[in-house]
Design an enzyme around this catalytic site. Structure first.
Site, PDB file in Angstrom:
ATOM      1  N   TRP A 150      27.099  20.402 -23.088  1.00 47.42           N
ATOM      2  CA  TRP A 150      28.392  19.832 -22.603  1.00 47.42           C
ATOM      3  C   TRP A 150      29.853  20.164 -23.399  1.00 47.42           C
ATOM      4  O   TRP A 150      30.719  19.917 -23.023  1.00 47.42           O
ATOM      5  CB  TRP A 150      28.209  18.396 -22.624  1.00 47.42           C
ATOM      6  CG  TRP A 150      27.774  17.727 -23.680  1.00 47.42           C
ATOM      7  CD1 TRP A 150      26.473  17.284 -23.958  1.00 47.42           C
ATOM      8  CD2 TRP A 150      28.394  17.234 -24.819  1.00 47.42           C
ATOM      9  NE1 TRP A 150      26.356  16.687 -25.243  1.00 47.42           N
ATOM     10  CE2 TRP A 150      27.479  16.705 -25.925  1.00 47.42           C
ATOM     11  CE3 TRP A 150      29.955  17.295 -25.254  1.00 47.42           C
ATOM     12  CZ2 TRP A 150      28.017  16.388 -27.021  1.00 47.42           C
ATOM     13  CZ3 TRP A 150      30.370  17.035 -26.362  1.00 47.42           C
ATOM     14  CH2 TRP A 150      29.396  16.488 -27.301  1.00 47.42           C
ATOM     15  N   ASN A 151      29.535  20.652 -24.539  1.00 49.66           N
ATOM     16  CA  ASN A 151      30.878  20.531 -25.617  1.00 49.66           C
ATOM     17  C   ASN A 151      31.684  21.676 -25.114  1.00 49.66           C
ATOM     18  O   ASN A 151      32.669  21.586 -25.498  1.00 49.66           O
ATOM     19  CB  ASN A 151      30.377  20.629 -26.831  1.00 49.66           C
ATOM     20  CG  ASN A 151      29.431  21.657 -27.396  1.00 49.66           C
ATOM     21  OD1 ASN A 151      28.551  22.088 -26.544  1.00 49.66           O
ATOM     22  ND2 ASN A 151      29.206  22.054 -28.515  1.00 49.66           N
ATOM     23  N   PRO A 192      23.850  24.068 -16.310  1.00 48.92           N
ATOM     24  CA  PRO A 192      24.674  23.535 -17.248  1.00 48.92           C
ATOM     25  C   PRO A 192      24.437  21.907 -17.413  1.00 48.92           C
ATOM     26  O   PRO A 192      23.436  21.194 -16.781  1.00 48.92           O
ATOM     27  CB  PRO A 192      26.089  23.364 -16.433  1.00 48.92           C
ATOM     28  CG  PRO A 192      25.664  23.223 -15.043  1.00 48.92           C
ATOM     29  CD  PRO A 192      24.166  24.162 -15.014  1.00 48.92           C
ATOM     30  N   ALA A 193      25.097  21.338 -18.492  1.00 45.59           N
ATOM     31  CA  ALA A 193      24.687  19.949 -18.899  1.00 45.59           C
ATOM     32  C   ALA A 193      25.244  19.081 -17.813  1.00 45.59           C
ATOM     33  O   ALA A 193      26.253  19.449 -17.070  1.00 45.59           O
ATOM     34  CB  ALA A 193      25.448  19.794 -20.234  1.00 45.59           C
ATOM     35  N   SER A 217      20.322  20.914 -29.129  1.00 45.17           N
ATOM     36  CA  SER A 217      19.852  20.583 -30.179  1.00 45.17           C
ATOM     37  C   SER A 217      18.479  21.188 -30.612  1.00 45.17           C
ATOM     38  O   SER A 217      17.794  21.920 -29.739  1.00 45.17           O
ATOM     39  CB  SER A 217      19.399  18.972 -29.951  1.00 45.17           C
ATOM     40  OG  SER A 217      18.496  18.876 -29.256  1.00 45.17           O
ATOM     41  N   GLU A 247      20.229  28.990 -29.720  1.00 44.38           N
ATOM     42  CA  GLU A 247      21.442  28.591 -30.607  1.00 44.38           C
ATOM     43  C   GLU A 247      21.143  27.160 -30.540  1.00 44.38           C
ATOM     44  O   GLU A 247      21.589  26.441 -29.631  1.00 44.38           O
ATOM     45  CB  GLU A 247      22.622  28.973 -29.970  1.00 44.38           C
ATOM     46  CG  GLU A 247      23.809  29.116 -30.870  1.00 44.38           C
ATOM     47  CD  GLU A 247      24.570  27.842 -30.966  1.00 44.38           C
ATOM     48  OE1 GLU A 247      24.498  26.990 -31.809  1.00 44.38           O
ATOM     49  OE2 GLU A 247      25.676  27.818 -29.834  1.00 44.38           O
ATOM     50  N   LEU A 248      20.894  26.622 -31.925  1.00 43.05           N
ATOM     51  CA  LEU A 248      20.468  25.151 -32.083  1.00 43.05           C
ATOM     52  C   LEU A 248      21.411  24.422 -32.862  1.00 43.05           C
ATOM     53  O   LEU A 248      22.598  24.865 -33.120  1.00 43.05           O
ATOM     54  CB  LEU A 248      18.902  25.148 -32.650  1.00 43.05           C
ATOM     55  CG  LEU A 248      18.111  26.031 -31.797  1.00 43.05           C
ATOM     56  CD1 LEU A 248      16.623  25.932 -32.386  1.00 43.05           C
ATOM     57  CD2 LEU A 248      17.894  25.233 -30.376  1.00 43.05           C
ATOM     58  N   CYS A 277      28.967  22.754 -32.752  1.00 45.42           N
ATOM     59  CA  CYS A 277      27.778  23.097 -33.673  1.00 45.42           C
ATOM     60  C   CYS A 277      28.207  23.749 -34.828  1.00 45.42           C
ATOM     61  O   CYS A 277      27.720  23.892 -35.989  1.00 45.42           O
ATOM     62  CB  CYS A 277      26.872  24.019 -32.923  1.00 45.42           C
ATOM     63  SG  CYS A 277      27.368  25.555 -32.061  1.00 45.42           S
ATOM     64  N   SER A 295      33.996  32.034 -34.594  1.00 44.57           N
ATOM     65  CA  SER A 295      33.727  32.238 -33.363  1.00 44.57           C
ATOM     66  C   SER A 295      34.650  33.444 -32.759  1.00 44.57           C
ATOM     67  O   SER A 295      35.833  33.439 -32.846  1.00 44.57           O
ATOM     68  CB  SER A 295      33.741  31.208 -32.243  1.00 44.57           C
ATOM     69  OG  SER A 295      32.714  30.228 -32.857  1.00 44.57           O
ATOM     70  N   GLU A 338      24.070  35.734 -29.931  1.00 44.46           N
ATOM     71  CA  GLU A 338      24.906  35.876 -28.853  1.00 44.46           C
ATOM     72  C   GLU A 338      26.363  36.587 -29.224  1.00 44.46           C
ATOM     73  O   GLU A 338      26.803  36.292 -30.431  1.00 44.46           O
ATOM     74  CB  GLU A 338      25.101  34.625 -28.031  1.00 44.46           C
ATOM     75  CG  GLU A 338      24.005  34.118 -27.569  1.00 44.46           C
ATOM     76  CD  GLU A 338      24.303  32.590 -27.022  1.00 44.46           C
ATOM     77  OE1 GLU A 338      23.523  32.332 -26.064  1.00 44.46           O
ATOM     78  OE2 GLU A 338      24.808  31.706 -27.608  1.00 44.46           O
TER      79      GLU A 338
END
Length: 488
Positions: free
Chosen positions: A161-162, A186-187, A240, A261-262, A295, A452, A469
């Protein structure tokens, strides 16, 4: 296309509501998942709640489109991605306001996200025509080796969601460039942006079934059903570490390729020889981008003794001056957290640290009233054993720790199971690179608060994930090398 809402000037109410699950180019009506404005706690819209049957229909649609999309000339796929980039750019303000409404982030952050998200489509429009191959002799010289690349197959993409736009385009872009068809989940907190982008994708010329979007309140069952289908060959997940481990175990049952991607626990190291103002500038970006709900957000600030007090004072002044408010308000610099649960977690971590001896220099208490607000907060004298030193905060809290030596800084930075991002500030480039090399992290920013970039490989080590990614390597996650042993 309009993405308006009565809560924001220039928005029209009907188009805010999702048109339904997007499967095979069709909008399938439904409802059941409320989307809440974190600034007020009020329901903005309802999105459809997909069943396992809906998920299987999405797999069917992706399969029906797969052969045609894979056979399409790379230049043709590239042109579609390029048009999608143009459309996102043209509708950037509408998309930014939609993100701000459902996510709560301040409009400047939302605008930055849209620009970043769109860039993945432009980047992978260019990479689509540059998929590598090989032709060479065997070491003996008797034969030839030919290596081609095929699309890996149907890909399930799960996004958080972020960053509801950027996390989607960072996956969709390389998948489509490689010739794969996708199902995006999606979330459920922020699905409106995904549906809006699907409409833009269709306008850009994405054929029916190449991109499918579904939302659900039973993600475990729905995703597991798709992973169990032998037609699904790729899972790309951002979220997560706990959920990632569960998905990896499920994907292992059918040997599905996974990109993960955690979580993160990024250290921000400031040495005595750093430019103080530059370090503070970088700290504000690394900590407060998206109000800390990232993250890559700086989670632990390690500052050498000689500059520690000045850094804490400067960071406190800057954090205290930030304006808090609804994400869509023009003057807002810090919006709400995503949910009340998120605020409760942040408050628990701060309260525990204070109980163990940390001192609050600004903020430190949830804000009253509607919405899910937590103020920018700085903590000093934080004990290393405090939970906040080891758990991802995901909020606008900066715990500051003092260190003495370079070796100590590296040891503290590595004292975590995570290894996604790290930040190093020093005027001595040799030291910064040496320290960066010593930190167990997939990405290191040196004298920068933002790392990023669509052109760079994004990902972590240890419990922060698998694969990368973005960059030239991102498309390889969606390709299978095929080796031909050639005699002629």
């Amino acid at each position: 296309m309009t993405l308006d809402s009565p809560r924001t000037a220039g928005f029209a109410e009907p188009a805010l509501h999702a048109q339904g699950l997007y499967i095979g180019g069709d909008w399938l009506p439904g409802g059941g998942i409320p989307v809440v404005d974190p600034s007020t706690g009020e329901v903005l819209a309802e999105t459809p709640d997909a069943s396992i049957g809906d998920a299987m229909r999405a797999v069917d649609a992706a399969e029906a489109a797969a052969a045609g999309w894979a056979a399409m000339p790379p230049r043709a796929r590239a042109e579609i991605l390029r048009r999608w980039f143009v459309l996102m750019t043209e509708h950037a303000e509408d998309l930014a306001r939609l993100i701000s409404l459902e996510n709560g982030k301040a409009l400047p952050d939302a605008r930055g996200e849209v620009a970043y998200a769109a860039e993945f489509f432009r980047w992978y429009a260019e990479e689509a025509v540059r998929v590598p191959g090989e032709f060479r002799h065997t070491p003996s010289g008797a034969h030839h080796i030919l290596v081609d690349h095929d699309p890996i197959g149907i890909a399930v993409l799960i996004t958080p969601w972020n960053f509801p736009a950027a996390m989607a385009t960072r996956k969709i872009g390389p998948a489509l460039a490689a010739g794969c068809t996708v199902i995006l989940k999606p979330a459920s907190e922020t699905p409106l942006t995904a549906y809006a982008m699907a409409r833009l994708g269709a306008e850009a010329g994405v054929p029916p079934g190449v991109v499918n979007v579904l939302t659900t309140t039973q993600p475990g069952a729905v995703v597991n059903a798709m992973l169990a289908d032998p037609r699904v060959r790729k899972l790309s997940f951002t979220g997560s570490t706990g959920v990632g481990r569960t998905l990896l175990a499920e994907a292992a049952k059918t040997v599905v390729s996974c990109s993960m991607e955690l979580g993160g626990n990024a250290p921000f190291l400031v040495f005595d020889d750093a430019d103080l103002e530059a370090a503070l500038d970088g700290a504000m970006i690394a900590k407060m981008r998206n109000a800390g709900e990232a993250c890559t957000a700086a989670n632990r600030f390690y500052v050498q003794s000689g500059i520690h007090d000045a850094f804490v004072a400067g960071l406190t002044r800057r954090m205290a001056a930030l304006r808090i408010g609804p994400g869509t308000a023009a003057e807002t610099q810090v919006g709400p957290m995503i949910t009340a649960k998120a605020v409760a977690k942040i408050d628990r971590l701060v309260s525990q640290a204070v109980a163990r001896g940390a001192r609050v220099t600004t903020g430190g208490t949830p804000l009253p009233g509607p919405g899910y607000f937590y103020p920018p907060t700085v903590l000093e004298n934080v004990p290393l054993e405090a939970e906040i030193a080891h758990e991802e905060i995901f909020g606008p809290v900066a715990p500051v720790y003092r260190f003495e030596t370079e070796a100590e800084a590296i040891r503290l930075a590595n004292d975590t199971e995570y290894g996604l991002a790290a930040y190093v500030y020093s005027r001595d480039l040799a030291r910064a690179l040496r320290v960066g090399k010593g930190i167990e992290s997939g990405m290191v920013a040196i004298n920068r608060g933002l790392m990023s970039d669509p052109a760079a490989p994004f990902g972590g080590v240890k419990q922060s994930g698998l694969g990368r990614e973005g960059g030239v390597t991102g498309i390889l996650e969606f390709l299978e090398p095929k080796y031909f042993a050639v005699q002629f």
